[in-house]
Design a protein around this motif. Sequence first.
Motif, PDB file in Angstrom:
ATOM      1  N   THR A 176      53.254  85.217 -92.383  1.00  0.00           N
ATOM      2  CA  THR A 176      52.101  86.118 -92.337  1.00  0.00           C
ATOM      3  C   THR A 176      52.520  87.519 -91.927  1.00  0.00           C
ATOM      4  O   THR A 176      52.108  88.518 -92.539  1.00  0.00           O
ATOM      5  CB  THR A 176      51.035  85.578 -91.364  1.00  0.00           C
ATOM      6  N   LEU A 177      53.357  87.637 -90.898  1.00  0.00           N
ATOM      7  CA  LEU A 177      53.822  88.953 -90.454  1.00  0.00           C
ATOM      8  C   LEU A 177      54.629  89.649 -91.546  1.00  0.00           C
ATOM      9  O   LEU A 177      54.507  90.859 -91.755  1.00  0.00           O
ATOM     10  CB  LEU A 177      54.648  88.815 -89.178  1.00  0.00           C
ATOM     11  N   GLU A 178      55.434  88.892 -92.256  1.00  0.00           N
ATOM     12  CA  GLU A 178      56.212  89.462 -93.369  1.00  0.00           C
ATOM     13  C   GLU A 178      55.284  90.017 -94.445  1.00  0.00           C
ATOM     14  O   GLU A 178      55.506  91.114 -94.974  1.00  0.00           O
ATOM     15  CB  GLU A 178      57.125  88.390 -93.947  1.00  0.00           C
ATOM     16  N   ALA A 179      54.218  89.273 -94.769  1.00  0.00           N
ATOM     17  CA  ALA A 179      53.266  89.741 -95.775  1.00  0.00           C
ATOM     18  C   ALA A 179      52.512  90.977 -95.289  1.00  0.00           C
ATOM     19  O   ALA A 179      52.172  91.865 -96.090  1.00  0.00           O
ATOM     20  CB  ALA A 179      52.290  88.624 -96.134  1.00  0.00           C
ATOM     21  N   MET A 180      52.248  91.057 -93.996  1.00  0.00           N
ATOM     22  CA  MET A 180      51.596  92.250 -93.450  1.00  0.00           C
ATOM     23  C   MET A 180      52.453  93.489 -93.657  1.00  0.00           C
ATOM     24  O   MET A 180      51.950  94.554 -94.048  1.00  0.00           O
ATOM     25  CB  MET A 180      51.297  92.051 -91.962  1.00  0.00           C
ATOM     26  N   THR A 181      53.734  93.354 -93.419  1.00  0.00           N
ATOM     27  CA  THR A 181      54.641  94.483 -93.635  1.00  0.00           C
ATOM     28  C   THR A 181      54.677  94.877 -95.109  1.00  0.00           C
ATOM     29  O   THR A 181      54.647  96.075 -95.452  1.00  0.00           O
ATOM     30  CB  THR A 181      56.051  94.126 -93.140  1.00  0.00           C
ATOM     31  N   ARG A 182      54.720  93.904 -95.993  1.00  0.00           N
ATOM     32  CA  ARG A 182      54.732  94.214 -97.421  1.00  0.00           C
ATOM     33  C   ARG A 182      53.444  94.904 -97.849  1.00  0.00           C
ATOM     34  O   ARG A 182      53.474  95.840 -98.671  1.00  0.00           O
ATOM     35  CB  ARG A 182      54.947  92.932 -98.240  1.00  0.00           C
ATOM     36  N   ALA A 183      52.320  94.479 -97.321  1.00  0.00           N
ATOM     37  CA  ALA A 183      51.051  95.127 -97.668  1.00  0.00           C
ATOM     38  C   ALA A 183      51.029  96.572 -97.204  1.00  0.00           C
ATOM     39  O   ALA A 183      50.621  97.475 -97.948  1.00  0.00           O
ATOM     40  CB  ALA A 183      49.885  94.346 -97.061  1.00  0.00           C
ATOM     41  N   ALA A 184      51.475  96.816 -95.970  1.00  0.00           N
ATOM     42  CA  ALA A 184      51.499  98.191 -95.457  1.00  0.00           C
ATOM     43  C   ALA A 184      52.406  99.077 -96.303  1.00  0.00           C
ATOM     44  O   ALA A 184      52.071 100.230 -96.612  1.00  0.00           O
ATOM     45  CB  ALA A 184      51.956  98.187 -94.000  1.00  0.00           C
TER      46      ALA A 184
END
Length: 219
Positions: A107-115
């Motif tokens: 989830t944290l990895e996907a948050m970084t990709r979204a940002a």
Amino acid sequence: MVFSLQTALQLDLPSRLSPRKEARLAADFEGRLAGIDEAGRGPWAGPVSVAAVILDHRALPRGLDDSKALTGRERERLYDEILASATVAVAFASPARIDALNIRAATLEAMTRAARACSTPPAACLIDGRDVPPGLPCPAQAVVKGDARILCIAAASIVAKVARDRLMTRMDGIWPGYGFAAHKGYGTATHAEALARLGPCPLHRRSFRPVRACLEGGA
């Protein structure tokens, strides 16, 4: 205000949704304040969906609120209005990625990709929850219950929820029999029955206990 990339923000944030306060806060970052939230950490099947949203505070969608406080119809309307007026990016953490890392890390990895996928780079991010993802392109702050306090996080919660629900409805046609269109991969009695009868499909998170138990039982 001037912040370095390494700055851990300690902003004085509102305790409830406040368009005026948040507009002033966003102005400190030249309007490039992104809210980030996820949907789908708990289901047995399907990806986690993450959205990053930079609102235009001159054109806020009417009725913007935490996605959990809205009806499905309200979320659908607001989803379209947010996409029409804001800078939005969506990222998914696949079931395979969740199994490889664990739900929190994926989830944290996907948050970084979204940002990082925002067409307008954010100058600061506010993250729903207790964790600030590593690798963000800007300073950030975690906000407990942020979707009920921060408008840009509330908008992200809506986008993440609707994007995931729509995806799981489409997946119901590809992997029929599990009821994905109805329960969206969550652990319902109907889902448990289908899982026992059909076994896991590629959408299932094999590291999650009910799915793992099904695999072990069928071994």
